[in-house]
Design a protein around this motif. Structure first.
Motif, PDB file in Angstrom:
ATOM      1  N   LEU A   1       0.326   3.104   4.014  1.00  0.00           N
ATOM      2  CA  LEU A   1      -0.026   4.272   3.204  1.00  0.00           C
ATOM      3  C   LEU A   1      -1.410   4.121   2.585  1.00  0.00           C
ATOM      4  N   TYR A   2      -1.804   2.879   2.273  1.00  0.00           N
ATOM      5  CA  TYR A   2      -3.109   2.641   1.652  1.00  0.00           C
ATOM      6  C   TYR A   2      -4.219   2.561   2.687  1.00  0.00           C
ATOM      7  N   ARG A   3      -3.854   2.367   3.934  1.00  0.00           N
ATOM      8  CA  ARG A   3      -4.844   2.365   5.016  1.00  0.00           C
ATOM      9  C   ARG A   3      -5.057   3.777   5.568  1.00  0.00           C
ATOM     10  N   ASP A   4      -3.963   4.524   5.724  1.00  0.00           N
ATOM     11  CA  ASP A   4      -4.019   5.820   6.409  1.00  0.00           C
ATOM     12  C   ASP A   4      -3.857   7.006   5.477  1.00  0.00           C
ATOM     13  N   GLY A   5      -3.338   6.787   4.284  1.00  0.00           N
ATOM     14  CA  GLY A   5      -3.009   7.880   3.384  1.00  0.00           C
ATOM     15  C   GLY A   5      -1.594   8.386   3.627  1.00  0.00           C
ATOM     16  N   ILE A   6      -0.990   8.932   2.585  1.00  0.00           N
ATOM     17  CA  ILE A   6       0.350   9.481   2.687  1.00  0.00           C
ATOM     18  C   ILE A   6       0.296  10.855   3.352  1.00  0.00           C
TER      19      ILE A   6
ATOM     20  N   MET B   1      -4.521  -6.987 -11.617  1.00  0.00           N
ATOM     21  CA  MET B   1      -4.539  -7.500 -10.251  1.00  0.00           C
ATOM     22  C   MET B   1      -4.837  -6.345  -9.305  1.00  0.00           C
ATOM     23  N   ASP B   2      -5.333  -6.666  -8.128  1.00  0.00           N
ATOM     24  CA  ASP B   2      -5.657  -5.658  -7.129  1.00  0.00           C
ATOM     25  C   ASP B   2      -4.372  -5.287  -6.402  1.00  0.00           C
ATOM     26  N   TYR B   3      -3.718  -4.251  -6.870  1.00  0.00           N
ATOM     27  CA  TYR B   3      -2.427  -3.876  -6.292  1.00  0.00           C
ATOM     28  C   TYR B   3      -2.583  -3.346  -4.871  1.00  0.00           C
ATOM     29  N   VAL B   4      -3.743  -2.733  -4.548  1.00  0.00           N
ATOM     30  CA  VAL B   4      -3.967  -2.224  -3.197  1.00  0.00           C
ATOM     31  C   VAL B   4      -4.009  -3.386  -2.214  1.00  0.00           C
ATOM     32  N   GLU B   5      -4.740  -4.424  -2.565  1.00  0.00           N
ATOM     33  CA  GLU B   5      -4.789  -5.603  -1.693  1.00  0.00           C
ATOM     34  C   GLU B   5      -3.416  -6.237  -1.561  1.00  0.00           C
ATOM     35  N   GLN B   6      -2.617  -6.176  -2.622  1.00  0.00           N
ATOM     36  CA  GLN B   6      -1.258  -6.709  -2.542  1.00  0.00           C
ATOM     37  C   GLN B   6      -0.459  -5.974  -1.462  1.00  0.00           C
ATOM     38  N   TYR B   7      -0.601  -4.657  -1.413  1.00  0.00           N
ATOM     39  CA  TYR B   7       0.054  -3.891  -0.355  1.00  0.00           C
ATOM     40  C   TYR B   7      -0.542  -4.214   1.016  1.00  0.00           C
ATOM     41  N   LEU B   8      -1.880  -4.153   1.111  1.00  0.00           N
ATOM     42  CA  LEU B   8      -2.529  -4.331   2.409  1.00  0.00           C
ATOM     43  C   LEU B   8      -2.282  -5.715   2.997  1.00  0.00           C
ATOM     44  N   ALA B   9      -2.034  -6.705   2.153  1.00  0.00           N
ATOM     45  CA  ALA B   9      -1.743  -8.048   2.641  1.00  0.00           C
ATOM     46  C   ALA B   9      -0.454  -8.094   3.453  1.00  0.00           C
ATOM     47  N   HIS B  10       0.359  -7.047   3.329  1.00  0.00           N
ATOM     48  CA  HIS B  10       1.623  -7.001   4.062  1.00  0.00           C
ATOM     49  C   HIS B  10       1.525  -6.183   5.355  1.00  0.00           C
ATOM     50  N   LEU B  11       0.309  -5.746   5.733  1.00  0.00           N
ATOM     51  CA  LEU B  11       0.146  -5.069   7.019  1.00  0.00           C
ATOM     52  C   LEU B  11       0.470  -6.040   8.152  1.00  0.00           C
TER      53      LEU B  11
END
Length: 309
Positions: free
Chosen positions: A137-142, A297-307
């Motif tokens: 969702l953070y890479r492509d958008g919802i 903390m960088d919550y976006v990077e936290q999500y993207l780390a799980h790609l």
């Protein structure tokens, strides 16, 4: 009542005691189970630290007052027990993982005795945020879709109380996911205005102004309020107003806010690309960065780390 707490298993607070999650059972005649006669609230952790817990608990108690349920605990006790659950359960998560902590209070077991008072059921539990499932969702958008199911008008039942009765929003989700399993629903009201999704608030950006539906018609998310404050602090004009699909289709940017998502860009509404198709847009990026700074903390990077790699 004291219970030996497991060192390696999740615990919950249930009706006065901390106990292993696996040992908790809700009675089949509990009104929360039978009727959805219950309220809840939820905050998330960032690196194991709760975010805006006091504000979430205050909203919980507003919901309790609306439903006329007395939980038998004051807000300070609810906060203390919530932190006990977090402090025990967060170290059990894998590295880089965070969680929701939720307070759930029902009116209790329905009594067959005339005039008998129900004793509320009080549960505080936690579970992991699905970072891997949401990372794209953070890479492509919802992708947001508005279903034919309308939001229940506030004159029937106020959306400002966070209750267990989510069927209106769930029916919208079911319709949307039949069309696109990865889309998120945002319901319209009877006048065709945007309201909210299941656990999320929608924002539009047009000519630098950040707008969102009026609080009377949505659950006023804690994150929604934080973002309005952040936008004002960044010198961005903000407005709570009626917004329809014309506003969405002609917006420069759009994003959802929620406890777990924080600020997440929207790429499409009903298949139409938002703005120039850049995800996130510049204002959304400003707000995402400001939210990360506030959360510590960088919550976006936290999500993207799980790609997936």
């Amino acid at each position: 009542m004291s219970t030996q707490l497991p060192a390696h298993d999740s615990i919950v607070f249930f009706n006065g005691s901390l106990m292993p999650e696996k040992d908790v059972g809700i009675p089949i005649r509990d009104r929360g189970f039978i009727y959805g006669d219950a309220v809840f609230d939820a905050t998330r952790t960032f690196g194991g630290r709760t975010f805006r817990l006091k504000e979430h608990i205050q909203r919980l108690y507003n919901s309790l007052r609306y439903l006329r349920i007395d939980p038998g605990l004051d807000p300070a006790e609810m906060e203390r027990w919530s932190l006990e659950v977090v402090n025990h359960n967060h170290p059990l998560l894998p590295p880089g993982q965070d969680m929701w902590v939720m307070q759930r209070i029902s009116r209790g077991v329905e009594s067959s005795e005339p005039g008998a008072a129900e004793q509320p059921t009080v549960l505080i539990e936690s579970h992991a945020i699905p970072f891997a499932r949401r990372a794209t969702l953070y890479r492509d958008g919802i992708s947001v879709v508005t279903p034919s199911v309308p939001r229940i008008p506030p004159r029937f039942l106020s959306p400002r109380a966070k209750t267990h009765n989510y069927l209106n929003l769930i029916m919208g989700d079911l319709e949307v996911r039949d069309t696109d399993p990865n889309a998120w629903s945002v319901l319209l009201d009877e006048a065709g205005n945007l309201t909210e999704g299941r656990g999320s608030n929608i924002f539009l950006v047009k000519d630098g102004t950040v707008t969102t539906p009026r609080g009377q018609f949505v659950l006023e998310g804690i994150t929604r309020g934080v973002v309005l404050d952040l936008a004002a602090g960044l010198g961005l004009p903000v407005a709570e107003t009626d917004l329809d699909l014309y506003d969405a289709y002609t917006a420069d940017e759009a994003f959802l806010t929620s406890t777990s998502l924080c600020v997440c860009p929207i790429g499409k509404v009903n298949g139409a690309a938002i703005g120039q198709g850049t995800v996130p847009g510049p204002v959304t990026q400003q707000l995402m960065t400001a939210f990360s700074d506030l959360a510590g903390m960088d919550y976006v990077e936290q999500y993207l780390a799980h790609l997936p790699s």
